[in-house]
Design a protein around this motif. Structure first.
Motif, PDB file in Angstrom:
ATOM      1  N   LEU A  98     -83.123 -30.546  41.216  1.00 44.04           N
ATOM      2  CA  LEU A  98     -82.510 -29.631  42.187  1.00 44.04           C
ATOM      3  C   LEU A  98     -83.223 -29.640  43.532  1.00 44.04           C
ATOM      4  N   VAL A  99     -84.542 -29.630  43.534  1.00 43.81           N
ATOM      5  CA  VAL A  99     -85.264 -29.447  44.789  1.00 43.81           C
ATOM      6  C   VAL A  99     -85.397 -30.735  45.599  1.00 43.81           C
ATOM      7  N   LYS A 100     -85.206 -31.889  44.949  1.00 43.49           N
ATOM      8  CA  LYS A 100     -85.344 -33.131  45.714  1.00 43.49           C
ATOM      9  C   LYS A 100     -84.116 -33.340  46.592  1.00 43.49           C
ATOM     10  N   ASP A 101     -84.309 -34.015  47.700  1.00 37.54           N
ATOM     11  CA  ASP A 101     -83.195 -34.342  48.581  1.00 37.54           C
ATOM     12  C   ASP A 101     -82.398 -35.493  47.977  1.00 37.54           C
ATOM     13  N   GLY A 102     -81.095 -35.448  48.183  1.00 40.85           N
ATOM     14  CA  GLY A 102     -80.241 -36.499  47.639  1.00 40.85           C
ATOM     15  C   GLY A 102     -80.022 -36.316  46.145  1.00 40.85           C
ATOM     16  N   GLY A 103     -79.778 -37.415  45.462  1.00 38.29           N
ATOM     17  CA  GLY A 103     -79.500 -37.349  44.033  1.00 38.29           C
ATOM     18  C   GLY A 103     -78.063 -36.939  43.754  1.00 38.29           C
ATOM     19  N   MET A 104     -77.793 -36.616  42.497  1.00 38.15           N
ATOM     20  CA  MET A 104     -76.449 -36.228  42.089  1.00 38.15           C
ATOM     21  C   MET A 104     -76.099 -34.861  42.661  1.00 38.15           C
ATOM     22  N   LYS A 115     -75.615 -28.513  46.124  1.00 35.30           N
ATOM     23  CA  LYS A 115     -75.618 -28.970  44.746  1.00 35.30           C
ATOM     24  C   LYS A 115     -74.877 -27.971  43.860  1.00 35.30           C
ATOM     25  N   ILE A 116     -74.284 -28.525  42.805  1.00 37.31           N
ATOM     26  CA  ILE A 116     -73.547 -27.717  41.834  1.00 37.31           C
ATOM     27  C   ILE A 116     -74.210 -27.908  40.474  1.00 37.31           C
ATOM     28  N   LEU A 117     -74.617 -26.819  39.849  1.00 37.48           N
ATOM     29  CA  LEU A 117     -75.233 -26.864  38.522  1.00 37.48           C
ATOM     30  C   LEU A 117     -74.245 -26.290  37.522  1.00 37.48           C
ATOM     31  N   VAL A 118     -73.860 -27.090  36.543  1.00 39.17           N
ATOM     32  CA  VAL A 118     -72.827 -26.721  35.578  1.00 39.17           C
ATOM     33  C   VAL A 118     -73.447 -26.579  34.195  1.00 39.17           C
ATOM     34  N   THR A 119     -73.107 -25.504  33.488  1.00 39.02           N
ATOM     35  CA  THR A 119     -73.436 -25.425  32.060  1.00 39.02           C
ATOM     36  C   THR A 119     -72.134 -25.458  31.269  1.00 39.02           C
ATOM     37  N   SER A 120     -72.164 -26.192  30.164  1.00 35.51           N
ATOM     38  CA  SER A 120     -70.939 -26.348  29.383  1.00 35.51           C
ATOM     39  C   SER A 120     -71.276 -26.784  27.971  1.00 35.51           C
ATOM     40  N   ARG A 121     -70.385 -26.454  27.062  1.00 40.32           N
ATOM     41  CA  ARG A 121     -70.499 -26.982  25.696  1.00 40.32           C
ATOM     42  C   ARG A 121     -70.013 -28.427  25.640  1.00 40.32           C
ATOM     43  N   SER A 122     -69.366 -28.861  26.699  1.00 37.47           N
ATOM     44  CA  SER A 122     -68.816 -30.212  26.761  1.00 37.47           C
ATOM     45  C   SER A 122     -69.618 -31.055  27.743  1.00 37.47           C
ATOM     46  N   GLN A 123     -69.564 -32.361  27.531  1.00 42.13           N
ATOM     47  CA  GLN A 123     -70.127 -33.296  28.503  1.00 42.13           C
ATOM     48  C   GLN A 123     -69.034 -33.689  29.486  1.00 42.13           C
ATOM     49  N   PHE A 124     -69.420 -33.978  30.708  1.00 43.58           N
ATOM     50  CA  PHE A 124     -68.484 -34.452  31.720  1.00 43.58           C
ATOM     51  C   PHE A 124     -68.999 -35.789  32.242  1.00 43.58           C
ATOM     52  N   PRO A 125     -68.654 -36.891  31.567  1.00 46.32           N
ATOM     53  CA  PRO A 125     -69.239 -38.199  31.910  1.00 46.32           C
ATOM     54  C   PRO A 125     -69.013 -38.619  33.356  1.00 46.32           C
ATOM     55  N   GLN A 126     -67.920 -38.134  33.995  1.00 43.98           N
ATOM     56  CA  GLN A 126     -67.646 -38.553  35.374  1.00 43.98           C
ATOM     57  C   GLN A 126     -68.692 -38.030  36.350  1.00 43.98           C
ATOM     58  N   PHE A 127     -69.518 -37.053  35.907  1.00 41.82           N
ATOM     59  CA  PHE A 127     -70.568 -36.525  36.764  1.00 41.82           C
ATOM     60  C   PHE A 127     -71.941 -37.079  36.389  1.00 41.82           C
ATOM     61  N   GLY A 128     -71.972 -38.157  35.650  1.00 39.10           N
ATOM     62  CA  GLY A 128     -73.244 -38.749  35.257  1.00 39.10           C
ATOM     63  C   GLY A 128     -73.628 -38.385  33.840  1.00 39.10           C
ATOM     64  N   SER A 129     -74.818 -38.838  33.439  1.00 34.49           N
ATOM     65  CA  SER A 129     -75.248 -38.652  32.047  1.00 34.49           C
ATOM     66  C   SER A 129     -75.569 -37.205  31.727  1.00 34.49           C
ATOM     67  N   GLY A 130     -75.981 -36.426  32.730  1.00 33.09           N
ATOM     68  CA  GLY A 130     -76.233 -35.017  32.492  1.00 33.09           C
ATOM     69  C   GLY A 130     -77.508 -34.772  31.701  1.00 33.09           C
ATOM     70  N   HIS A 131     -77.730 -33.518  31.366  1.00 34.06           N
ATOM     71  CA  HIS A 131     -78.922 -33.090  30.626  1.00 34.06           C
ATOM     72  C   HIS A 131     -78.460 -32.408  29.351  1.00 34.06           C
ATOM     73  N   TYR A 132     -78.928 -32.894  28.204  1.00 29.25           N
ATOM     74  CA  TYR A 132     -78.555 -32.302  26.918  1.00 29.25           C
ATOM     75  C   TYR A 132     -79.706 -31.426  26.439  1.00 29.25           C
ATOM     76  N   LEU A 133     -79.400 -30.177  26.130  1.00 28.34           N
ATOM     77  CA  LEU A 133     -80.413 -29.232  25.679  1.00 28.34           C
ATOM     78  C   LEU A 133     -80.570 -29.332  24.166  1.00 28.34           C
ATOM     79  N   LYS A 134     -81.748 -29.753  23.723  1.00 32.02           N
ATOM     80  CA  LYS A 134     -81.995 -29.975  22.308  1.00 32.02           C
ATOM     81  C   LYS A 134     -82.343 -28.667  21.593  1.00 32.02           C
ATOM     82  N   PRO A 135     -82.179 -28.632  20.244  1.00 29.40           N
ATOM     83  CA  PRO A 135     -82.619 -27.454  19.486  1.00 29.40           C
ATOM     84  C   PRO A 135     -84.116 -27.228  19.637  1.00 29.40           C
ATOM     85  N   LEU A 136     -84.558 -25.999  19.431  1.00 30.41           N
ATOM     86  CA  LEU A 136     -85.969 -25.664  19.554  1.00 30.41           C
ATOM     87  C   LEU A 136     -86.776 -26.288  18.413  1.00 30.41           C
TER      88      LEU A 136
END
Length: 820
Positions: free
Chosen positions: A175-181, A292-313
């Motif tokens: 989020l804090v870096k310039d550029g990127g997705m 920047k837009i930060l999205v949380t979802s139960r679904s993946q949206f491949p058109q926005f890149g690989s995304g971040h998957y939150l693993k179980p604790l």
């Protein structure tokens, strides 16, 4: 009357009563079940909004007359649902009541998405007017006051959030870096902590320094209204809030406002975005620097890149969160048992995780169970543990957890939901072969036509984070081969599947999923006394202590049987002999040694005449001395087949005279193919892969005149491709990949005029025969770089040919849980 019973209650209680009445009607197998389930889904999606509005009306002393219409319709709705539960299947009133249910559903959606949002916006303005008046009165005075947060302020995160430091650091850097997705997606199943993570991000000092007062937190939910979302953002920035006629006009207005902010960094958080709202995210994308837009979802949206998957604790973080949920408001912990919370000693002296294992690393489950046990004495803890130890579902004791995860299932189309529920047939923490799912689905569900459509469904489930796809070869499956493709499911979601599948009385459920340890059969089974079950799918999992002593069962409607075992010796149950509709049998041994099957001959019974597909994994096959005239496909994976093929006096062509597909994979004792195989002229697919002792093909292979697919991949000792193969005039696909000792293609390979694809990566072919110029149907050749240039020389003749150079892409991690 319902109105008299609930007349004095506030809005949330009336609404909750309607939800209860609808749930009861569905449980009673009402004939309007489809319409009621849609109504229930709507009620669950707007439940929290209704509670919040009712609470705010009371706290802020706002007018409740505006919700009178809603209460009136809800009370009428309860009477309607009670009448619907009495409608008979062929009643003429069925259509009338179905129409009324649809209209009630439409009213609720409109009221909560339009009317209630308008009222909320108006009330917020009134509050702001009041605050402005107070500010003027207090101007110049020393009295301190706190201005209410704006409508798009990020909620405060919980005080204790174990296990989120690593993903927080990763997302902060993004989020804090310039550029990127521009769009960053955080995805995971329901209750995994996605919203908690983004709340922490919005409260993080580095993130706040970057975006300052330009952080907009919007909860999207299932039925978003673009105009209302934008009105809240404008209101948050204290801009004039106009009435928009269309979504487009609202979007354009928002873009203009954001451009006015100039070069300042902007963060838009879209929390809880459902898969159907993918286009919504696209609408909020603008060509702005530092936006920047930060999205949380139960679904993946491949058109926005690989995304971040939150693993179980992990266990440490899970225990910390669980303990925090146990502490009541007064801060005095009544009871906490480390052994019960974390581990329990079984008779086998093996230490197993317990409550933490039950919760599967889900923050929601840990919090719910912690609150359930909060303030309870030791005896209650021990009682809960005993219940879960007996197999009682965690969902049976809590509705919050059930509703949260249930909504993921309710969001699925009926077809894909039916397929997803079938995944509960396989054990937890095990990879599910896609080929097994294809066999199952093609016979159970008419909408699954082939492997390609099954893969399509699995990708849709994967994008919703309901399953994980594991593919051993990136380039595999172009030919319809999915031998190295697997699915894994989240343990808690699997438990939800089983809870959902077994929620109806055992006599009526479509899937019966049974787990047996030792002699501990389900009580309903041991007391069945001849009463039939009407399930179409039967799954039975047994452990190492099971003795193969079966109770009888009457299941005349079963079409698919899945047997999951862990013993060295296993006897097929006699009651299968009476399953006249059985079409698919899947037997998988998860033990260390191959399981020796007995009573295999019952599959040749005249009563099992519909059996079409058999899949056996990690078993020792005694003999094929039975006849199955209608069998179309047999798959043998990690099996010991040598004894059955060598010692049988019964030719395989007599056993399976109408076989269409024969697959043998990772069978290390296969030295030669069984006698009579080449006499099965009906055969269309022959796949012999990863069988390293196979050195030759049978001489009569040219008799397989209907063969379309011949796959011989990774048969490293196969010395040659015999000339008889060139007589297979219908052959469309040939795979000799990684057959290391094949040095030449047949001289007359050009006779394969129907051949469309040839896979030969990893072969040591020094020179191509000139007859390849006659391969007029050849479209694709997959080979190594050393061979590719030879094929390129023939492209002036083979004008349709595409040469693909293969790179090493094999991932054999899936074999770690397999045994040889």
């Amino acid at each position: 009357m319902a109105g008299e019973t609930i007349g004095g209650a506030f809005l949330g209680a009336v609404f909750g009563e309607l939800l209860k009445v609808v749930t009861d009607a569905i449980r009673k197998a009402c004939k309007l079940k489809s319409e009621l389930e849609k109504l229930k889904s709507t009620l669950e999606s707007i439940n929290s909004t209704v509670d919040e509005i009712g609470m705010l009306n009371r706290v802020l002393d706002l007018q409740e007359q505006e919700t009178d219409k809603l209460k009136e319709e809800i009370i009428k709705g309860m009477e309607l649902v009670r009448k619907c539960s009495k409608v008979k299947r062929f009643s003429f009133n069925r259509v009338k009541y179905a129409d009324k249910l649809i209209k009630l559903n439409q009213f609720l959606e409109k009221y909560c998405n339009v009317d209630m949002q308008t009222q909320s916006a108006r009330d917020n303005k009134k509050i702001l007017v009041g605050i402005n008046s107070i500010q003027k009165i207090l101007s110049g005075s020393r009295v301190s006051y706190q201005v209410l947060d704006g409508p798009c302020s990020a909620p405060d995160p919980p005080e204790i959030t174990p296990g989120l430091d690593a993903p927080l650091k990763e997302l902060r850097m993004e989020l804090v870096k310039d550029g990127g997705m521009q769009v960053i997606v955080v995805s995971a199943p329901g209750g995994a902590g996605k919203t908690t993570l983004v709340k922490k991000l919005c409260a993080d000092n580095e993130v706040k320094d970057k975006f300052q007062d330009n952080i907009f937190f919007v909860t999207v939910s299932k039925t978003p209204d673009v105009k209302v979302i934008i009105q809240r953002i404008l209101q948050h920035k204290k801009y004039h809030v106009p009435t928009f006629e269309t979504d487009e006009s609202a979007i354009n207005y928002l873009e203009g406002m954001l451009k006015e902010i100039g070069q300042k960094a902007i963060l838009l958080v879209l929390d809880d975005v459902w898969s159907e709202s993918e286009s919504l995210v696209q609408k909020f994308k603008f060509k702005l620097a530092n936006y920047k837009i930060l999205v949380t979802s139960r679904s993946q949206f491949p058109q926005f890149g690989s995304g971040h998957y939150l693993k179980p604790l992990n266990d440490g973080a899970a225990l910390t969160l669980f303990r925090s949920a146990l502490i009541p408001q007064n801060g005095e912990l009544l009871f906490f048992d480390e052994n019960l919370a974390n581990k329990v000693r079984c008779q086998s002296a093996v230490v197993n995780t317990y409550i933490l294992r039950v919760c599967k690393g889900s923050p929601l489950a840990l919090t719910v169970v912690g609150r359930l046990l909060c303030g309870e004495p030791a005896v209650v803890w021990q009682s809960r543990v005993r219940e879960w130890d007996r197999g009682v579902s965690i969902f049976s004791s809590d509705t919050d957890l059930l509703h949260c995860l249930q909504s993921s299932l309710n969001a699925l189309d009926d077809d894909i939901k039916e397929c997803y529920l079938d995944l509960g047939s396989f054990p937890e923490d095990q990879r599910i072969p896609i080929t097994a799912l294809i066999d199952m689905w093609m016979e159970l569900h008419e909408w699954i036509e082939d492997g390609l459509s099954a893969i399509s469904y699995l990708h849709r489930l994967s994008n919703r984070n309901l399953v994980n796809l594991v593919m051993a070869r990136k380039n595999a499956s172009d030919d319809g081969c999915y031998n190295d493709h697997f699915v894994m499911q989240h343990d808690l979601l699997r438990e939800l599947i089983i809870h959902q599948s077994m929620s109806e009385p055992i006599e009526r459920t479509k899937r019966v999923i049974i787990n047996i340890s030792g002699k501990n059969f389900p009580k309903w089974w041991s007391q069945q006394k001849g009463n039939p079950i009407h399930a179409r799918l039967l799954s039975i999992s047994t452990d190492e202590t099971f003795s193969s002593r079966w109770y009888d069962m009457t299941a005349p409607e079963v079409e698919v049987v899945v047997l999951n075992l862990r013993t060295n010796k296993y006897t097929l149950p006699n009651f299968m002999e009476n399953m006249g509709k059985l079409k698919v049998l899947i037997i998988t041994n998860y033990g260390f040694l191959p399981a020796e099957l007995s009573n295999f001959s019952l599959l040749g019974s005249d009563t099992i005449f519909n059996l079409k597909r058999i899949r056996l994994e990690h078993v020792l096959i005694p003999s094929f001395g039975i006849q199955m005239n209608n069998l179309h496909k047999i798959s043998l994976v990690l099996c010991n087949v040598g004894q059955a093929f060598r010692n049988s006096t019964f030719q395989i062509s007599d056993a399976f005279p109408n076989l269409l597909e024969f697959e043998i994979d990772y069978c290390n004792d296969l030295e030669e193919l069984p006698d009579g195989l080449c006499d099965i002229v009906s055969l269309k697919k022959l796949s012999i892969t990863n069988c390293h002792k196979l050195s030759t093909l049978p001489e009569g292979i040219d008799k397989l005149v209907n063969l379309e697919v011949l796959r011989l991949a990774s048969c490293t000792e196969l010395s040659e491709l015999p000339d008889m193969v060139t007589e297979l005039s219908n052959l469309k696909f040939l795979d000799i990949s990684d057959c290391l000792t094949i040095e030449n293609l047949p001289t007359q390979i050009g006779k394969l005029r129907s051949l469309e694809m040839l896979c030969m990566g990893g072969c040591s072919i020094s020179e191509l025969p000139h007859s390849i110029i006659d391969l007029e149907s050849l479209n694709v050749v997959k080979c190594d770089e050393e061979t590719a240039y030879q094929w390129e020389n023939y492209k002036f003749v083979l004008t349709k040919l595409r040469v693909e150079v293969l790179k090493d892409d094999i991932n054999l991690n899936w074999l770690r849980k397999c045994h040889f």
